[in-house]
Structures are given as C-alpha cells and as structure tokens.
Design an enzyme around this catalytic site. Structure first.
Site, PDB file in Angstrom:
ATOM      1  N   ASP A  38       0.871  -1.166   0.000  1.00  0.00           N
ATOM      2  CA  ASP A  38       0.000   0.000   0.000  1.00  0.00           C
ATOM      3  C   ASP A  38       0.914   1.224   0.000  1.00  0.00           C
ATOM      4  OD1 ASP A  38      -2.186   1.821   0.791  1.00  0.00           O
ATOM      5  OD2 ASP A  38      -1.272   1.712   2.775  1.00  0.00           O
TER       6      ASP A  38
HETATM    7  P1  ADP Z   1      -4.236   4.659  -0.064  1.00  0.00           P
HETATM    8  O1  ADP Z   1      -4.428   3.349  -0.776  1.00  0.00           O
HETATM    9  O2  ADP Z   1      -3.172   5.476  -0.720  1.00  0.00           O
HETATM   10  O3  ADP Z   1      -3.954   4.469   1.419  1.00  0.00           O
HETATM   11  P2  ADP Z   1      -7.118   5.324   0.312  1.00  0.00           P
HETATM   12  O4  ADP Z   1      -7.704   4.082  -0.268  1.00  0.00           O
HETATM   13  O5  ADP Z   1      -7.174   5.488   1.784  1.00  0.00           O
HETATM   14  O6  ADP Z   1      -5.589   5.554  -0.231  1.00  0.00           O
HETATM   15  O7  ADP Z   1      -7.866   6.559  -0.333  1.00  0.00           O
HETATM   16  C1  ADP Z   1      -8.024   6.651  -1.734  1.00  0.00           C
HETATM   17  C2  ADP Z   1      -8.460   8.031  -2.143  1.00  0.00           C
HETATM   18  O8  ADP Z   1      -9.772   8.322  -1.588  1.00  0.00           O
HETATM   19  C3  ADP Z   1      -7.575   9.134  -1.612  1.00  0.00           C
HETATM   20  O9  ADP Z   1      -6.498   9.397  -2.469  1.00  0.00           O
HETATM   21  C4  ADP Z   1      -8.552  10.314  -1.548  1.00  0.00           C
HETATM   22  O10 ADP Z   1      -8.675  10.912  -2.812  1.00  0.00           O
HETATM   23  C5  ADP Z   1      -9.873   9.675  -1.201  1.00  0.00           C
HETATM   24  N1  ADP Z   1     -10.164   9.712   0.244  1.00  0.00           N
HETATM   25  C6  ADP Z   1     -10.279   8.667   1.085  1.00  0.00           C
HETATM   26  N2  ADP Z   1     -10.596   9.074   2.339  1.00  0.00           N
HETATM   27  C7  ADP Z   1     -10.652  10.429   2.296  1.00  0.00           C
HETATM   28  C8  ADP Z   1     -10.914  11.462   3.261  1.00  0.00           C
HETATM   29  N3  ADP Z   1     -11.183  11.212   4.546  1.00  0.00           N
HETATM   30  N4  ADP Z   1     -10.889  12.733   2.831  1.00  0.00           N
HETATM   31  C9  ADP Z   1     -10.620  13.022   1.544  1.00  0.00           C
HETATM   32  N5  ADP Z   1     -10.373  12.099   0.585  1.00  0.00           N
HETATM   33  C10 ADP Z   1     -10.387  10.826   0.950  1.00  0.00           C
HETATM   34 MG    MG Z   2      -2.774   3.307   3.577  1.00  0.00          MG
END
Ligand code: ADP
Ligand code: MG
Length: 293
Positions: A38
């Site tokens: 991740d």
């Molecule tokens: P990663 O796999 O990089 O950990 P996530 O799956 O947690 O990313 O989130 C994917 C996308 O969803 C983020 O890049 C963002 O655009 C959006 N996102 C998720 N949670 C939030 C939040 N609390 N506020 C704003 N955007 C969010």
């Molecule tokens: Mg993460």
C-alpha cells in the site's frame, strides 16, 4: 505440534519488532513470491500536509479550507488530519457539521449551515457529477505531476476548490524494496491514490509495477487474481481500506500505528514503522523452513 524451530524463529523476529500472530503465517512466508505494498502510511510516512490550494472563483483559500476541515472533523484518514492541521495552523475554526458520512476510498461529506460539504478524490467528484471542476483539474494536473495528491472540495454539487497534499517516503522504504527484490520477490505498489502520486512514489521507492485508483475491493481482487495464477502473495498495509486484502493474502503484514482493522486482519504485525521487517520475516522463514525439511 508446532516445530520448535518455528517458535524460536518467532521469538527472534519479535525481538526485532516483527510479531507473527500465527505460526502458519511463518510457514507461508517462505513461499511468498509477490509482495503488494500500500502507499499511504505504508511506503510513505502517512503524515501528509497541505502543500497548496486553489479556490474556485469567488472563494478564498481560507473559506474553502474551513469548510473542508468541517467535513473532515471526525475522519480517521491521514488526509483528514492534514486538512484539520492546516486549518488550525491558520487559526481557522471550522463550522459545526453533522450527518457525517465517509466513503472508504472516495472521501467524506457532512452538513453545515452553508450546506452539504464533500471532500474527496477525483472518483468522488466524477461520481457525484460536480460542476465547475475546470480550474481545480488544471491545478490537479500540475500538482499530481509533482507527486502530490489532490483533494476536491464541493458545496452541494459545485466544486469550490482543491487542496494539494504532500507525503514523503519513509526513509527506509527504498532500501526495504531493494532487499525484497534482491531476494527474488516481485514488488507491486497498489494504492487508492491516483496515477500521478502512485507513479512518483513507485519511482522514488524503486518499484516497477504500480497501480493507482484502487478501491479496497480492487486490492482484494488483485490478490485473488495472483493467487489464481498459483502465486503466493504477501501484502503490507496500514488502513481499514487494506484490511480485506490483508486477510486474503497468504501473508498479511499490518503496520503498527495504522488502524485496528488492519492489525486484526493481518497475520504479521510490524511494530516498527519501517518495511524492512518484511524482508527480515521472509528471510527468517526461508531459513527455518529449510531447517525443518
Ligand atoms: P491509499 O491506498 O493510498 O492508502 P485510500 O484508499 O485510503 O488511499 O484513499 C483513496 C483516495 O480516496 C484518496 O487518495 C482520496 O482521494 C480519497 N479519500 C479517502 N478518504 C478520504 C478522506 N477522509 N478525505 C478526503 N479524501 C479521501
Ligand atoms: Mg494506507
């Protein structure tokens, strides 16, 4: 009965901050061929900060940030913490909000006196058909090319601005990736973040295969697809969005300091924040399994 060598190996790893929850995980580790990582909080520090803002015409950066912070007030996501911190740093007090909702992998929304505020990635903006995205998209193109992550903010369905967030790789990440590759493993980056930040993080960390825009379900399906090809897969993650994939992997590494959901779903907990423990665990497992046979 558990061979004593497995117990000894577990003890040695535990002293290095690698806690194996089930002895069976230590056995599958020796066979791992692919490691899915991740990005946010795993490969990177996971402590992003607001690096730039682009309000829509008629809006000030402060007004956009205040509303965004109101919507993010209770989200556990690292991006939410970054938005709240920047508002606090500027002395802005977000208005009260309720009817909160969080769409994992998309973003958040809440109601305040001004109306319904939503903050999220491009997928959320597209799905909700926000209008007035042109200026925010131009800003996003520039910032994403620099490896930053862009969040869009809407009041109702009108985009009122965009925020660029920067996050740094953990210092040991490139070294940890290299150790895995030297051990003959395929390393993949699987992130919910968009292509720009995904590519930038992969390049910096020395990862050749990466995929952005992945929802929690996509990470899970990616692992299943690899397993159907007969490959033994490890996954490392920290978020609740990683939990399904961590559970499905042959070996799931949960980063300590991440969410409880990830720790519950994983088979191995990395108590130190760095990824070097993954290579340590795989190497120890290979050695132990060789001795058992
Ligand atoms: P990663 O796999 O990089 O950990 P996530 O799956 O947690 O990313 O989130 C994917 C996308 O969803 C983020 O890049 C963002 O655009 C959006 N996102 C998720 N949670 C939030 C939040 N609390 N506020 C704003 N955007 C969010
Ligand atoms: Mg993460």
């Amino acid at each position: 009965a558990t061979p004593i060598s497995l117990v000894i190996a577990s003890g040695k790893l535990a002293r290095r901050g690698v806690v194996v929850k089930e002895a069976s995980a230590l056995e599958s580790l020796a066979k791992v061929e692919v490691v899915l990582l991740d990005k946010t909080g795993t490969l990177t520090e996971g402590r992003p900060c607001v690096a730039g803002m682009q309000p829509a015409p008629g809006w000030s950066a402060a007004a956009v940030l205040k509303l965004a912070a109101a919507a993010e007030a209770e989200s556990p996501h690292p991006y939410a913490a970054a938005v709240r911190e920047e508002a606090r740093r500027r002395g802005l007090v977000p208005p009260a909000a309720d009817n909160r909702i969080e769409w994992t992998g998309y973003g958040v929304a809440a109601d305040c006196a001004e109306g319904r505020i939503a903050v999220g990635g491009r997928q959320l903006a597209q799905q909700e058909r926000w209008s007035g995205m042109k200026r925010a998209e131009d800003f996003a193109a520039i910032r994403e090319a620099q490896g930053e992550t862009v969040l869009f903010v809407a009041l109702g369905r009108d985009c009122i601005g965009a925020l660029a967030l920067g996050d740094r790789l953990k210092r040991e990440s490139p070294e940890a990736v290299q150790a895995l590759r030297m051990a003959g493993l395929d390393v993949w980056l699987a992130t919910g973040d968009s292509a720009g930040p995904a590519a930038a993080a992969a390049r910096e960390a020395g990862i050749v295969r990466w995929k952005g825009g992945m929802l929690p379900e996509d990470k899970l399906q990616q692992i299943r697809a690899l397993q159907r090809q007969g490959r033994v897969v490890a996954m490392a993650g920290d978020g609740w969005n990683d939990a399904p994939a961590l559970a499905a992997a042959d070996a799931g590494f949960a980063m300590a300091g991440g969410t409880d959901a990830a720790l519950d779903a994983g088979h191995v907990a990395l108590l130190r924040p760095s990824l070097t423990g993954i290579h340590g665990a795989i190497a120890a497992s290979r050695l132990t399994m060789r001795n058992i046979k």
